[in-house]
Design an enzyme around this catalytic site. Structure first.
Site, PDB file in Angstrom:
ATOM      1  N   ASP A  43     -40.729  58.153 -53.162  1.00 32.81           N
ATOM      2  CA  ASP A  43     -40.245  58.056 -54.540  1.00 32.81           C
ATOM      3  C   ASP A  43     -41.177  57.264 -55.460  1.00 32.81           C
ATOM      4  OD1 ASP A  43     -39.697  55.528 -53.559  1.00 32.81           O
ATOM      5  OD2 ASP A  43     -37.554  55.554 -54.048  1.00 32.81           O
ATOM      6  N   ARG A  44     -42.206  56.633 -54.904  1.00 34.06           N
ATOM      7  CA  ARG A  44     -43.146  55.878 -55.737  1.00 34.06           C
ATOM      8  C   ARG A  44     -44.488  56.585 -55.785  1.00 34.06           C
ATOM      9  NH1 ARG A  44     -41.889  49.534 -55.371  1.00 34.06           N
ATOM     10  NH2 ARG A  44     -39.666  49.667 -54.930  1.00 34.06           N
ATOM     11  N   SER A  49     -37.821  52.278 -48.128  1.00 32.96           N
ATOM     12  CA  SER A  49     -38.784  52.579 -49.181  1.00 32.96           C
ATOM     13  C   SER A  49     -40.209  52.198 -48.798  1.00 32.96           C
ATOM     14  CB  SER A  49     -38.355  51.911 -50.483  1.00 32.96           C
ATOM     15  OG  SER A  49     -39.166  52.329 -51.559  1.00 32.96           O
ATOM     16  N   HIS A  50     -40.777  51.232 -49.507  1.00 39.13           N
ATOM     17  CA  HIS A  50     -42.173  50.850 -49.346  1.00 39.13           C
ATOM     18  C   HIS A  50     -42.352  49.740 -48.317  1.00 39.13           C
ATOM     19  CE1 HIS A  50     -40.124  48.379 -52.234  1.00 39.13           C
ATOM     20  NE2 HIS A  50     -41.028  47.435 -52.088  1.00 39.13           N
ATOM     21  N   ASP A  89     -40.755  56.519 -48.565  1.00 36.12           N
ATOM     22  CA  ASP A  89     -39.755  57.581 -48.710  1.00 36.12           C
ATOM     23  C   ASP A  89     -40.081  58.567 -49.823  1.00 36.12           C
ATOM     24  OD1 ASP A  89     -39.248  55.693 -50.731  1.00 36.12           O
ATOM     25  OD2 ASP A  89     -37.115  56.158 -50.779  1.00 36.12           O
ATOM     26  N   ASP A 112     -45.233  56.419 -51.359  1.00 32.42           N
ATOM     27  CA  ASP A 112     -44.779  55.359 -50.463  1.00 32.42           C
ATOM     28  C   ASP A 112     -43.965  55.906 -49.296  1.00 32.42           C
ATOM     29  OD1 ASP A 112     -42.527  56.084 -51.982  1.00 32.42           O
ATOM     30  OD2 ASP A 112     -41.642  54.101 -51.732  1.00 32.42           O
ATOM     31  N   LYS A 120     -36.436  58.440 -58.578  1.00 32.14           N
ATOM     32  CA  LYS A 120     -37.856  58.502 -58.915  1.00 32.14           C
ATOM     33  C   LYS A 120     -38.542  59.411 -57.916  1.00 32.14           C
ATOM     34  CE  LYS A 120     -38.381  53.830 -56.935  1.00 32.14           C
ATOM     35  NZ  LYS A 120     -37.008  53.301 -57.003  1.00 32.14           N
TER      36      LYS A 120
END
Length: 542
Positions: A280-281, A112-113, A278, A276, A375
């Site tokens: 999703d944010r 992710s982030h 991947d 971010d 998300k």
């Protein structure tokens, strides 16, 4: 040829809220990846002729693990693997592909982030057939299997060239390499008024999107600069890199400072956004104003009907427990359902599948809807653009109008990163030990009305999740939440969430730090943060 390879179990392959996350060198240990993937294949449900989606955010070690997963899928009886070209798929795009192609599940490779690179972070997450993250019963079964695994299955042949779009064969397995953007972009065109947004941009509206050298670069270029006609250069840092260009792909006030500074200039663009690692944010910024993720969720839920895909209204809203209660005020005023869940997108899946909610969000910059089961950063940006085009107002005007109607929830999250895990757990244990006696205690002008350790009973399947974070609620509705994050890979991350509601429009212009000053001081007094962590201040405030 299928090979059965002897292996030994590792004792640390317990998935967190978003899969298994460790440093890259940890994943590079002999058979570490293979053990975890085999454990997944051993426990997940899949029909005959099962289809598996595979892709990731392009971080270091992504391509190698994609190849391993393809070879193991071939040895474990999958009929077809759908993989993004060059191993690239944003997390929401992977969710969409699982749903659209009726796959039995998908392997999403991302941390992710978190930072990337040879010494950075890596992650493996499994998504189920509805496109959402695996529920706890699957992650727990996977962990149990990793502790007893003694062999894994893999074909001896090399995986096909995943840089070439089209169908390839690996034994009996069909390996279908797809354009990672095409199906996702088609879905966005169904949901949003692209013609209206295009006209707004053609009329002089200026925007900037920072892809942070992460996965959304190709998606943003295709949609914002392609479909919507934004000028070339609107998307910055748009080439995905294995180390994210040496940056930290977390769209917050610290790591997206350049974007925020650009929007704070008097001659800055009308709108700015970032996503971010991947995809999703999201971070939303207007000229002269940064939108908090909690406010963004509330504004989007209140205005979703302006987009064609949500023109009939929304069924309800779900938010994670630490997310501010701004969305609750929208739900109550509109007469729709509101659900408070533990942190982790997997908890929204049942609510979405049951049709109880349409819009979901987390304070950690994640917002999404029932279009996928993750998300979705680009989706959130497009819905904001749709609202801006429909209302012909600025971001600041929309926020201020929202606060006038619903009141303002002042809110901050304080992150203490990579603190000693023993100290962080001692802090949480100390809080839990004092919960029963905390009601009625006074801290300055604040009086505790209730305190608990949040637990959740899923209204759809009845499953129960406990120990999800300590909540301290004060008379008047202000609150402090203490929680340990499950997304880090080193030490522990303590997150402290601070919230105060203000109904008076005359007081909506306060800076959050000013409005929350007493609560911030109280968080230190109640949690004894310095004592247990040795930290005098948080690493990140969002």
């Amino acid at each position: 040829m299928i090979e059965t390879v002897a292996t030994s179990p590792y004792d640390d392959q317990k998935p967190g809220t978003s899969g298994l996350r460790k440093k890259v060198p940890h994943f590079q240990q002999p058979n570490y990846v293979q053990n975890f993937v085999q454990a997944l294949f051993d426990v997940v449900e899949r029909p005959e002729s099962a289809v598996l989606v595979i892709g990731g955010d392009g971080r270091f070690f992504n391509r190698e693990v994609v190849a391993i997963a393809i070879r193991m899928a071939a040895a474990n009886g999958y009929a077809r693997v759908i993989v993004g070209q060059d191993g690239i798929l944003s997390t929401p795009a992977a969710s969409n592909l699982i749903r659209k192609r009726k796959a039995s599940g998908g392997i999403v490779l991302s941390a992710s982030h978190n930072p990337g690179g040879p010494d950075g972070d890596f992650g493996i997450k499994y998504n189920i057939a509805n496109g959402g993250p695996a529920p706890e019963k699957i992650t727990e079964a996977t962990f149990a299997r990793t502790k007893e695994i003694r062999e894994y299955r893999i074909v001896s042949e090399e995986a096909p060239d995943i840089s070439r779009i089209g169908e390839h064969r690996l034994g009996d397995l069909v390996v279908e390499v797809v354009d990672p953007v095409a199906d996702y972009a088609a879905l966005m065109r169904e949901l949003f008024d692209f013609a209206g947004i295009r006209a707004m941009i053609a009329g002089g509206f200026r925007m900037r999107f920072d892809a942070m050298h992460a996965v959304t670069g190709p998606y943003a270029k295709a949609i914002f600069e392609g479909d919507l006609g934004a000028p070339a250069g609107t998307v910055v840092n748009g080439t995905p890199l294995p180390d994210f260009g040496g940056g930290h792909p977390d769209p917050n006030a610290v790591y997206a400072k350049d974007l925020i500074d650009h929007l704070m200039a008097p001659d800055g663009p009308d709108f700015g956004a970032a996503s971010d690692g991947d995809g999703d944010r999201n971070l939303i910024v207007g000229r002269g104003i940064v939108v908090s993720p909690s406010d963004s969720l509330a504004v989007l839920a209140a205005n979703a009907h302006l987009a064609p895909g949500y023109s009939g209204g929304i069924a309800g809203i779900a938010r994670s427990m630490p997310t501010s209660q701004a969305a609750d005020r929208v739900a109550h005023k509109r007469g729709i359902g509101i659900y408070e869940t533990p942190t982790g997108w997997k908890f929204f899946g049942n609510l979405l599948d049951a049709g109880r909610v349409t819009i979901c969000g987390e304070e950690s910059a994640g917002t999404g809807s029932n279009h996928v089961r993750e998300k979705d950063g680009v989706w959130a940006v497009l819905l904001w653009l749709n609202v801006l085009a429909a209302t012909k107002k600025s971001v600041k005007d929309i926020l201020e109008a929202h606060w006038r109607e619903f009141g303002r929830n002042y809110y901050q999250r304080h992150d203490y990163e990579e603190v000693d895990a023993k100290g962080a757990n001692a802090l949480m244990d100390s809080l839990r030990d004092r919960l029963a006696s905390m009601s009625g205690q006074r801290f300055g002008t604040l009086v505790v009305s209730e305190a608990d350790d949040f637990s959740y009973k899923d209204p759809v399947d009845g499953s129960i999740s406990t120990g999800q974070g300590v909540r301290i609620v004060f008379s008047g509705g202000s609150r402090i939440v203490f929680r340990l994050s499950g997304t880090g890979t080193k030490g522990a991350t303590l997150r402290v969430y601070i919230e105060a509601y203000q109904a008076d429009p005359a007081k909506h212009g306060q800076a959050p730090a000013e409005a929350l000053k007493e609560l911030i001081e109280t968080a230190e007094a109640v949690g004894e943060i310095r004592r247990w962590t040795g930290r005098n201040e948080p690493d990140v405030i969002t």
